[in-house]
Design a protein around this motif. Structure first.
Motif, PDB file in Angstrom:
ATOM      1  N   TYR A   1     -10.384   2.816  12.720  1.00 12.92           N
ATOM      2  CA  TYR A   1     -10.778   2.866  11.317  1.00 12.92           C
ATOM      3  C   TYR A   1     -11.174   1.472  10.827  1.00 12.92           C
ATOM      4  O   TYR A   1     -10.653   0.455  11.281  1.00 12.92           O
ATOM      5  CB  TYR A   1      -9.632   3.388  10.450  1.00 12.92           C
ATOM      6  N   ASP A   2     -12.094   1.452   9.872  1.00 13.82           N
ATOM      7  CA  ASP A   2     -12.463   0.245   9.140  1.00 13.82           C
ATOM      8  C   ASP A   2     -12.371   0.546   7.655  1.00 13.82           C
ATOM      9  O   ASP A   2     -12.686   1.663   7.215  1.00 13.82           O
ATOM     10  CB  ASP A   2     -13.886  -0.210   9.479  1.00 13.82           C
ATOM     11  N   VAL A   3     -11.957  -0.448   6.883  1.00 11.94           N
ATOM     12  CA  VAL A   3     -11.792  -0.277   5.441  1.00 11.94           C
ATOM     13  C   VAL A   3     -12.506  -1.412   4.714  1.00 11.94           C
ATOM     14  O   VAL A   3     -12.423  -2.576   5.119  1.00 11.94           O
ATOM     15  CB  VAL A   3     -10.300  -0.253   5.050  1.00 11.94           C
TER      16      VAL A   3
ATOM     17  N   SER B   1     -11.917  -5.064   6.745  1.00 10.07           N
ATOM     18  CA  SER B   1     -11.084  -5.218   7.936  1.00 10.07           C
ATOM     19  C   SER B   1     -11.766  -6.062   9.007  1.00 10.07           C
ATOM     20  O   SER B   1     -11.098  -6.614   9.883  1.00 10.07           O
ATOM     21  CB  SER B   1     -10.723  -3.842   8.501  1.00 10.07           C
TER      22      SER B   1
ATOM     23  N   ARG C   1     -11.837 -10.372   6.963  1.00 10.85           N
ATOM     24  CA  ARG C   1     -10.685  -9.833   7.687  1.00 10.85           C
ATOM     25  C   ARG C   1      -9.460  -9.817   6.779  1.00 10.85           C
ATOM     26  O   ARG C   1      -8.350 -10.136   7.202  1.00 10.85           O
ATOM     27  CB  ARG C   1     -10.423 -10.640   8.960  1.00 10.85           C
TER      28      ARG C   1
ATOM     29  N   VAL D   1      -8.353  -7.052   5.127  1.00 15.48           N
ATOM     30  CA  VAL D   1      -7.635  -5.775   5.179  1.00 15.48           C
ATOM     31  C   VAL D   1      -6.809  -5.741   6.457  1.00 15.48           C
ATOM     32  O   VAL D   1      -7.343  -5.906   7.559  1.00 15.48           O
ATOM     33  CB  VAL D   1      -8.599  -4.579   5.132  1.00 15.48           C
ATOM     34  N   THR D   2      -5.514  -5.527   6.305  1.00 17.64           N
ATOM     35  CA  THR D   2      -4.597  -5.507   7.443  1.00 17.64           C
ATOM     36  C   THR D   2      -4.061  -4.097   7.646  1.00 17.64           C
ATOM     37  O   THR D   2      -3.587  -3.466   6.694  1.00 17.64           O
ATOM     38  CB  THR D   2      -3.425  -6.473   7.214  1.00 17.64           C
ATOM     39  N   PHE D   3      -4.130  -3.621   8.879  1.00 21.22           N
ATOM     40  CA  PHE D   3      -3.567  -2.316   9.215  1.00 21.22           C
ATOM     41  C   PHE D   3      -2.124  -2.512   9.660  1.00 21.22           C
ATOM     42  O   PHE D   3      -1.860  -3.117  10.703  1.00 21.22           O
ATOM     43  CB  PHE D   3      -4.387  -1.636  10.309  1.00 21.22           C
TER      44      PHE D   3
ATOM     45  N   SER E   1      -2.718   4.134  10.478  1.00 20.63           N
ATOM     46  CA  SER E   1      -3.132   4.923   9.315  1.00 20.63           C
ATOM     47  C   SER E   1      -2.637   4.350   7.986  1.00 20.63           C
ATOM     48  O   SER E   1      -2.787   4.988   6.950  1.00 20.63           O
ATOM     49  CB  SER E   1      -2.641   6.369   9.453  1.00 20.63           C
TER      50      SER E   1
ATOM     51  N   PHE F   1      -2.784   0.743   5.593  1.00 18.47           N
ATOM     52  CA  PHE F   1      -3.395  -0.578   5.470  1.00 18.47           C
ATOM     53  C   PHE F   1      -3.028  -1.201   4.132  1.00 18.47           C
ATOM     54  O   PHE F   1      -2.580  -0.525   3.200  1.00 18.47           O
ATOM     55  CB  PHE F   1      -4.920  -0.481   5.603  1.00 18.47           C
ATOM     56  N   ARG F   2      -3.223  -2.507   4.055  1.00 20.70           N
ATOM     57  CA  ARG F   2      -2.990  -3.249   2.822  1.00 20.70           C
ATOM     58  C   ARG F   2      -4.059  -4.318   2.669  1.00 20.70           C
ATOM     59  O   ARG F   2      -4.643  -4.779   3.656  1.00 20.70           O
ATOM     60  CB  ARG F   2      -1.596  -3.899   2.795  1.00 20.70           C
ATOM     61  N   ALA F   3      -4.313  -4.714   1.422  1.00 23.97           N
ATOM     62  CA  ALA F   3      -5.271  -5.776   1.137  1.00 23.97           C
ATOM     63  C   ALA F   3      -4.854  -6.457  -0.156  1.00 23.97           C
ATOM     64  O   ALA F   3      -4.244  -5.837  -1.036  1.00 23.97           O
ATOM     65  CB  ALA F   3      -6.689  -5.227   1.019  1.00 23.97           C
TER      66      ALA F   3
END
Length: 250
Positions: free
Chosen positions: A61-63, A106, A161, A163-165, A169, A171-173
């Motif tokens: 996934y990418d966000v 991300s 970079r 956004v951290t997974f 499923s 993530f946080r930013a």
């Protein structure tokens, strides 16, 4: 019958390709500006719900998180120097552009989506500033200048970079709110991608407001402008008289 079956198959495939949904949570929906305010950071968490997914994703996934402030018209002027004098040579007007803008992803956006997809969904600072907002002939030089000036002022930011997974499923930013952020409502858009395909899109918002003495002064200026102006003039006279008393020479 065959056409109906093909249509049903196409609908099933589209639903399977976009079976994911997202649940978002923002650390705060209100940023309060006081006399000691120097900026703030809001944390957004997201959970990707893929229980209804019927196909296996081959790509991770990418966000992309986009936080945009209140919109306004902005004029960019090109200056030239004629001897000791600086003069305006040309100008372009951007209509309805975000006063502040932060985009966190991300990984680099050019690796997440194609140019057409970035332009269609406003991914990347260049794509968000639509050239249709010009009131004169389109010139990308002015758009580049606008982004540069807003970056230098700390109003436009991008973090490739950010956004951290935490898990595959979750993530946080971190969404930055600059010290010079204008008052008003801010929109936060979160887009989920995989393999260059947009899977889901959700949004949330927060508000920047003044509180305390600053809010009382601003409210008085709006609701009672005449009394506010008179009080300001009297304070200026009083401080001027006090300065002459303190610093006068006997």
């Amino acid at each position: 019958m065959r056409r109906a079956a093909l249509a049903l198959l196409a609908c099933w495939w589209a639903a399977a390709a976009r079976a994911e949904t997202m649940v978002l949570s923002l650390s705060s929906h209100r940023v309060q500006i006081t006399s000691t305010y120097t900026g703030a950071e809001l944390v957004i968490f997201g959970v990707i719900d893929n229980e209804r997914r019927s196909v296996t994703r081959q790509e991770p996934y990418d966000v992309v998180v986009t936080a945009a402030g209140p919109r306004a018209s902005t004029v960019v002027r090109q200056k030239v120097r004629l001897g000791p004098i600086w003069m305006n040579l040309a100008q372009r007007k951007f209509a309805d552009v975000p006063t502040t803008l932060a985009q966190i992803s991300s990984r680099p956006i050019v690796q997440i989506a194609s140019p057409d997809l970035r332009r269609r969904f406003g991914l990347g600072l260049d794509s968000i500033l639509d050239p249709a907002g010009y009131d004169l002939i389109y010139d990308p030089t002015f758009r580049t200048a606008l982004i540069r000036l807003q970056r230098e002022a700390g109003l436009y930011r991008s973090e490739e970079r950010g956004v951290t997974f935490i898990t595959p499923s979750i993530f946080r930013a971190v969404v930055p709110v600059p010290a010079t952020a204008p008052l008003g409502g801010y929109d936060v858009d979160v887009a989920l991608f995989s393999g260059g395909v947009l899977l889901a899109r959700e949004d949330t918002n927060f508000e920047v407001t003044k509180v305390g003495f600053e809010q009382a002064v601003a409210q008085a200026a709006r609701q009672h402008p005449i009394w506010y102006g008179a009080a300001t003039a009297l304070m200026s006279v009083a401080f001027g008289w006090l300065a002459t008393v303190i610093f006068r020479r006997d």
